[in-house]
Design a protein around this motif. Structure first.
Motif, short mmCIF file in Angstrom:
data_model
loop_
_atom_site.label_atom_id
_atom_site.label_comp_id
_atom_site.label_asym_id
_atom_site.label_seq_id
_atom_site.Cartn_x
_atom_site.Cartn_y
_atom_site.Cartn_z
N VAL A 155 0.85 -1.19 0.00
CA VAL A 155 0.00 0.00 0.00
C VAL A 155 0.89 1.24 0.00
O VAL A 155 1.89 1.28 0.73
CB VAL A 155 -0.90 0.00 1.26
N PHE A 156 0.54 2.23 -0.81
CA PHE A 156 1.38 3.44 -0.93
C PHE A 156 0.54 4.71 -0.94
O PHE A 156 -0.56 4.74 -1.49
CB PHE A 156 2.18 3.39 -2.25
N THR A 157 1.15 5.77 -0.38
CA THR A 157 0.61 7.11 -0.57
C THR A 157 1.64 7.99 -1.29
O THR A 157 1.34 9.12 -1.66
CB THR A 157 0.26 7.78 0.78
N ASP A 158 2.84 7.46 -1.48
CA ASP A 158 3.92 8.20 -2.12
C ASP A 158 4.19 7.59 -3.50
O ASP A 158 4.46 6.39 -3.62
CB ASP A 158 5.18 8.11 -1.25
N ALA A 159 4.10 8.42 -4.54
CA ALA A 159 4.20 7.91 -5.91
C ALA A 159 5.58 7.30 -6.20
O ALA A 159 5.67 6.26 -6.84
CB ALA A 159 3.91 9.04 -6.90
N ALA A 160 6.65 7.96 -5.71
CA ALA A 160 8.00 7.45 -6.00
C ALA A 160 8.18 6.05 -5.39
O ALA A 160 8.73 5.14 -6.02
CB ALA A 160 9.03 8.42 -5.45
N GLU A 161 7.69 5.88 -4.18
CA GLU A 161 7.82 4.57 -3.52
C GLU A 161 6.99 3.51 -4.26
O GLU A 161 7.42 2.38 -4.43
CB GLU A 161 7.36 4.66 -2.06
N ALA A 162 5.78 3.90 -4.69
CA ALA A 162 4.93 2.96 -5.41
C ALA A 162 5.60 2.54 -6.72
O ALA A 162 5.61 1.36 -7.08
CB ALA A 162 3.57 3.59 -5.68
N LYS A 163 6.21 3.51 -7.42
CA LYS A 163 6.85 3.20 -8.70
C LYS A 163 8.07 2.31 -8.50
O LYS A 163 8.34 1.40 -9.29
CB LYS A 163 7.25 4.49 -9.41
N ALA A 164 8.82 2.57 -7.44
CA ALA A 164 10.00 1.73 -7.16
C ALA A 164 9.56 0.28 -6.93
O ALA A 164 10.20 -0.66 -7.41
CB ALA A 164 10.74 2.29 -5.94
N TYR A 165 8.45 0.12 -6.22
CA TYR A 165 7.94 -1.23 -5.96
C TYR A 165 7.50 -1.91 -7.26
O TYR A 165 7.80 -3.08 -7.50
CB TYR A 165 6.77 -1.15 -4.97
N VAL A 166 6.84 -1.12 -8.12
CA VAL A 166 6.39 -1.67 -9.41
C VAL A 166 7.61 -2.12 -10.22
O VAL A 166 7.62 -3.21 -10.82
CB VAL A 166 5.55 -0.62 -10.18
N ARG A 167 8.65 -1.30 -10.25
CA ARG A 167 9.84 -1.65 -11.05
C ARG A 167 10.50 -2.91 -10.48
O ARG A 167 10.98 -3.76 -11.22
CB ARG A 167 10.83 -0.48 -11.06
N GLN A 168 10.47 -3.04 -9.18
CA GLN A 168 11.07 -4.22 -8.54
C GLN A 168 10.25 -5.48 -8.87
O GLN A 168 10.81 -6.53 -9.16
CB GLN A 168 11.08 -3.97 -7.03
N GLN A 169 8.93 -5.35 -8.90
CA GLN A 169 8.06 -6.52 -9.14
C GLN A 169 7.95 -6.86 -10.62
O GLN A 169 7.81 -8.01 -10.99
CB GLN A 169 6.64 -6.25 -8.60
N GLY A 170 7.94 -5.85 -11.49
CA GLY A 170 7.74 -6.06 -12.92
C GLY A 170 6.27 -6.19 -13.26
O GLY A 170 5.40 -6.26 -12.38
N ALA A 171 5.99 -6.24 -14.58
CA ALA A 171 4.60 -6.34 -15.06
C ALA A 171 4.37 -7.76 -15.59
O ALA A 171 5.34 -8.46 -15.90
CB ALA A 171 4.37 -5.31 -16.15
N PRO A 172 3.11 -8.20 -15.74
CA PRO A 172 1.89 -7.47 -15.42
C PRO A 172 1.73 -7.30 -13.91
O PRO A 172 2.16 -8.15 -13.12
CB PRO A 172 0.78 -8.34 -16.01
N ILE A 173 1.07 -6.22 -13.55
CA ILE A 173 0.86 -5.90 -12.14
C ILE A 173 -0.41 -5.03 -12.05
O ILE A 173 -0.77 -4.38 -13.03
CB ILE A 173 2.10 -5.19 -11.56
N VAL A 174 -1.05 -5.06 -10.91
CA VAL A 174 -2.34 -4.34 -10.77
C VAL A 174 -2.17 -3.16 -9.83
O VAL A 174 -1.60 -3.30 -8.74
CB VAL A 174 -3.43 -5.29 -10.25
#
Ligand code: GLY
Length: 427
Positions: free
Chosen positions: A122-141
């Protein structure tokens, strides 16, 4: 008994239709209702989110039980307001409705109580959310945390798509307060199904499973809608899958809500994905589904009012709830252009011809009466629903009726329940 139903769609027409069959129900009001509901109930000119107006009406008319269809008044606390005014209502409290109103609340509840859950953060900070997405890779929800009229979810096929949705929610305020928190979670692949339960906070009684078709086009292509059709039961939900969803997901969740001091009373809807690793919870909704209700309630072999009344009174364990073995199929007739822009006010014809057809029910979703003529008044217009002893019979009846009812720019999917017919044929 006097009933007030809150809402205006196909779900509310189905609730009205089923409650009207109860020998103890004398009068039904629906706020605001629609053109079909008006044929069997008294429509009241009050919006579903006018909580104070609804409570005033229930008090003035000595309503015995109010039943709420859509999520917005539930998440806004209609049950709490009615309780303060000693008015009987079939609805979860605002705290309990967080199961739909906050996706992060639900995921965190499951994690805390060790109930099977998928990977998420769960995120409220965009930079942290994006870092997590990059770490996990796509597809992602990526999901807006709060209610966003079904539009806050992005099933991102690329990291760039996920990042754009994060920006939309957290940087651009695309979903207002609903998007100030985002949840990033693993992408589930498989058939969707839902199981709803009646619960008084302790006793849990499952309804029959159903499968909804969300994309607009045949073969599940195009943008998502509120639901273009549905069927019940679901061949892909075998007894093991059903037991898992009810006993390993839903019952522990209801127990957890009681432990947390927010007992859940009403209908809880578990939307699941049948993955290769077994059924996984996609989301909870704090209400009946739409169009799921249109295929579930016609299979209820008994008095819905007795069930709802017992649930509210905490006596659900005293009610014997039975379902028929019928198959049920609902085909949604939509206005051309839906879910994007569409026109309304188109005269509807053919309803009288199908009115007497065996085991066919037409539930109105977006209709209104203008100068004595029934016209379209929404994206989803009608839920053409049929029962049959096989999927094939139910499907054929529904599609024959769907072809008979007409309005300008009528659109419907042609593959609803096709998968179930194929499963039936392959034995
Ligand atoms: N048909 C999906 C829902 O009611 O949420």
């Amino acid at each position: 008994m006097k009933i007030l139903i809150v809402g205006s769609g196909g779900r509310e027409h189905t609730l009205t239709w089923k409650l009207a069959q109860s020998p103890t129900v004398d009068q039904i009001y629906c706020a605001p209702g629609n053109g079909g509901i008006a044929q069997i109930a008294t429509c009241v000119d009050l919006a579903a989110d006018d909580l104070a107006g609804l409570a005033d009406f229930a008090e003035r008319e000595s309503i015995d039980l109010t039943v709420v269809g859509p999520e917005a008044p539930l998440v806004a606390g209609i049950a709490d307001l009615f309780a303060e005014r000693a008015l009987s209502i079939y609805a979860p409290t605002q705290a309990a409705a967080r199961l739909e109103g906050s996706k992060s609340f639900t995921r965190e509840l499951l994690r805390k109580h060790d109930i099977d859950h998928i990977q998420f953060e769960v995120f409220t900070d965009a930079a942290e959310a994006k870092a997590y997405v990059r770490q996990q890779g796509a597809p992602i929800v990526v999901k807006a945390d709060g209610l966003a009229s079904g539009k806050g979810v992005e099933v991102a096929q690329t990291v760039a798509e996920a990042e754009a949705h994060i920006d939309l929610c957290l940087e651009q305020g695309g979903y207002g307060s609903a998007g100030q928190t985002v949840i990033v979670e693993e992408c589930l692949v498989g058939q969707e199904c839902s199981i709803k339960v009646f619960t008084d906070g302790e006793t849990v009684v499952p309804m029959v499973p159903s499968q909804d078709y969300k994309p607009i086009g045949d073969g599940n292509v195009g943008p998502n809608t509120g639901g273009m059709g549905c069927y019940s039961p679901v061949p892909a939900v075998d007894s093991e899958t059903f037991d898992y969803i009810v006993n390993q997901l839903i019952r522990p969740t209801i127990a957890a809500m009681a432990t947390e001091g927010s007992p859940y009373v009403g209908t809880l809807y578990a939307g699941c994905i049948l993955t290769d690793q077994g059924p996984k919870l996609l989301e909870y909704n704090c209400r009946f589904g739409d169009p799921e209700t249109q295929v579930v309630l016609p299979r209820l072999d008994g008095d819905l009012f007795t069930i709802l009344q017992a649930t509210v009174a905490g006596r659900l364990d005293e009610v014997d709830i039975q379902w028929t073995q019928d198959r049920c199929v609902c085909v949604v007739l939509a206005s051309g252009g839906y879910p994007r822009s569409y026109e309304t006010g188109k005269p509807i014809s053919g309803l009288a011809q199908v009115a007497g057809w065996e085991d066919v029910m037409i539930f109105h979703a977006g209709t209104a009466r203008q100068n004595g003529q029934l016209v379209t008044n929404g994206g989803r217009v009608l839920g053409v629903t049929a029962l049959g002893e096989t999927y094939e019979i139910a499907r054929e009846r529904a599609y024959q009726a769907a072809a008979m009812v007409d309005f300008e720019n009528k659109y419907y999917r042609t593959d609803i329940a096709q998968r179930a017919v194929e499963a039936e044929h392959s034995g």
